[in-house]
Motif scaffolding. Sequence first.
Motif, PDB file in Angstrom:
ATOM      1  N   ASP A   1      54.862  60.652  42.972  1.00  0.00           N
ATOM      2  CA  ASP A   1      56.203  60.661  42.400  1.00  0.00           C
ATOM      3  C   ASP A   1      56.146  60.969  40.902  1.00  0.00           C
ATOM      4  O   ASP A   1      55.521  60.236  40.137  1.00  0.00           O
ATOM      5  CB  ASP A   1      56.859  59.287  42.651  1.00  0.00           C
ATOM      6  CG  ASP A   1      58.343  59.304  42.342  1.00  0.00           C
ATOM      7  OD1 ASP A   1      59.003  60.318  42.650  1.00  0.00           O
ATOM      8  OD2 ASP A   1      58.828  58.316  41.776  1.00  0.00           O
TER       9      ASP A   1
ATOM     10  N   LEU B   1      54.629  63.044  38.906  1.00  0.00           N
ATOM     11  CA  LEU B   1      53.313  63.053  38.261  1.00  0.00           C
ATOM     12  C   LEU B   1      53.264  64.055  37.108  1.00  0.00           C
ATOM     13  O   LEU B   1      53.700  65.196  37.234  1.00  0.00           O
ATOM     14  CB  LEU B   1      52.232  63.400  39.296  1.00  0.00           C
ATOM     15  CG  LEU B   1      50.802  63.392  38.768  1.00  0.00           C
ATOM     16  CD1 LEU B   1      49.882  62.738  39.770  1.00  0.00           C
ATOM     17  CD2 LEU B   1      50.332  64.794  38.466  1.00  0.00           C
TER      18      LEU B   1
ATOM     19  N   THR C   1      53.584  58.097  39.603  1.00  0.00           N
ATOM     20  CA  THR C   1      52.871  57.149  40.465  1.00  0.00           C
ATOM     21  C   THR C   1      52.296  57.845  41.694  1.00  0.00           C
ATOM     22  O   THR C   1      52.814  58.869  42.142  1.00  0.00           O
ATOM     23  CB  THR C   1      53.810  56.027  40.974  1.00  0.00           C
ATOM     24  OG1 THR C   1      54.910  56.622  41.640  1.00  0.00           O
ATOM     25  CG2 THR C   1      54.291  55.133  39.857  1.00  0.00           C
TER      26      THR C   1
ATOM     27  N   LYS D   1      50.964  56.678  45.560  1.00  0.00           N
ATOM     28  CA  LYS D   1      50.796  55.609  46.544  1.00  0.00           C
ATOM     29  C   LYS D   1      50.037  56.150  47.734  1.00  0.00           C
ATOM     30  O   LYS D   1      50.306  57.265  48.197  1.00  0.00           O
ATOM     31  CB  LYS D   1      52.155  55.087  47.003  1.00  0.00           C
ATOM     32  CG  LYS D   1      52.837  54.197  45.976  1.00  0.00           C
ATOM     33  CD  LYS D   1      54.146  53.657  46.507  1.00  0.00           C
ATOM     34  CE  LYS D   1      54.829  52.800  45.434  1.00  0.00           C
ATOM     35  NZ  LYS D   1      56.218  52.526  45.784  1.00  0.00           N
TER      36      LYS D   1
ATOM     37  N   ASP E   1      50.139  51.178  45.642  1.00  0.00           N
ATOM     38  CA  ASP E   1      50.102  51.900  44.374  1.00  0.00           C
ATOM     39  C   ASP E   1      48.653  52.005  43.875  1.00  0.00           C
ATOM     40  O   ASP E   1      48.016  50.991  43.581  1.00  0.00           O
ATOM     41  CB  ASP E   1      50.961  51.162  43.337  1.00  0.00           C
ATOM     42  CG  ASP E   1      51.193  52.014  42.092  1.00  0.00           C
ATOM     43  OD1 ASP E   1      50.318  52.846  41.753  1.00  0.00           O
ATOM     44  OD2 ASP E   1      52.253  51.845  41.463  1.00  0.00           O
TER      45      ASP E   1
ATOM     46  N   THR F   1      47.837  54.285  41.374  1.00  0.00           N
ATOM     47  CA  THR F   1      47.928  55.079  40.150  1.00  0.00           C
ATOM     48  C   THR F   1      46.882  54.672  39.118  1.00  0.00           C
ATOM     49  O   THR F   1      46.336  55.518  38.416  1.00  0.00           O
ATOM     50  CB  THR F   1      49.339  54.936  39.528  1.00  0.00           C
ATOM     51  OG1 THR F   1      50.315  55.086  40.564  1.00  0.00           O
ATOM     52  CG2 THR F   1      49.564  55.972  38.449  1.00  0.00           C
ATOM     53  N   ARG F   2      46.612  53.371  39.038  1.00  0.00           N
ATOM     54  CA  ARG F   2      45.683  52.914  38.013  1.00  0.00           C
ATOM     55  C   ARG F   2      44.245  52.782  38.511  1.00  0.00           C
ATOM     56  O   ARG F   2      43.374  52.334  37.774  1.00  0.00           O
ATOM     57  CB  ARG F   2      46.164  51.575  37.437  1.00  0.00           C
ATOM     58  CG  ARG F   2      47.409  51.805  36.638  1.00  0.00           C
ATOM     59  CD  ARG F   2      48.019  50.573  36.038  1.00  0.00           C
ATOM     60  NE  ARG F   2      49.424  50.819  35.790  1.00  0.00           N
ATOM     61  CZ  ARG F   2      49.882  51.742  34.932  1.00  0.00           C
ATOM     62  NH1 ARG F   2      49.038  52.447  34.208  1.00  0.00           N
ATOM     63  NH2 ARG F   2      51.172  51.945  34.791  1.00  0.00           N
TER      64      ARG F   2
END
Length: 242
Positions: free
Chosen positions: A10, A12, A62, A64, A69, A71-72
């Motif tokens: 989403d 990005l 993000t 998924k 999630d 992302t990190r």
Amino acid sequence: TMPEALMTVDALRAGYGDMIAVWDMSLQAKPGRVTALVGRNGAGKSTFLNAVAGLLPIRAGTIKLSGEDVTRLPAHQRASHGLALVPEGKRIFRAMTVRENLTIGQFNARHKGSEGQAIIAEMFDRFPALGDRPDALAGSLSGGQQQMLSIAQALSSRPSVLCLDEPSSGLAPVIVDEVFEIVRDLRAEGYAIVLVEQQVEAVLDGLADDVVIIDQGRQVLADEASNVTVDQIIQATLHGVD
Ligand code: ATP
């Protein structure tokens, strides 16, 4: 009804230094479907996939995987959440054997070591040309075989989402057909596939279910492949600056 997405990207944003190469791109990968990402050279397709895989920092947005999630998370943890990337240019280990390449591919898989031999056997079954020469150095294989090895290496991590960055690149037409056939087989087996591909006729001729067009780092169209024409893709990617 449409299947649940295995991967949802989403908005990005990613780039290099001060340069943003991908602006707010969104895309979903669904089980048993191929999402084709098309656009001309330099549009940002590889940047998008590399950022999704965690090989390039994300500036915004993000990612998924199966609703979680990630992302990190670093690249290897995204891999253990089911994501695999076949990078552009068959980045296999040329000085290692076919079997060694497939063993390395299992790193990050969500399985125990005892399954390793089974995975290799499965890959040799799927790619007989690799099974015929397990101890050959990867660098000694033909271009097509190297691409198959690169795909097999990615599959060895037992992904649910498979991203392929121009797997047809530099291959003879008959080998390209083989690669596309593999993509179709994987789709039929339920993998969620994101495919960067320049050959738009093939993309629309039964290869892709969904199409996302990217131009100058921005999404310009996203639709089901059956609603998209080759002309539309050409139009959407020709208006740029060069
Ligand atoms: P291709 O089909 O040629 O690979 P692409 O759509 O995959 O094209 P990218 O490779 O993602 O496009 O490139 C997007 C933009 O980012 C381009 O302007 C490119 O020059 C730039 N770029 C790509 N890699 C780097 C890098 N390592 N450092 C700086 N800029 C880069």
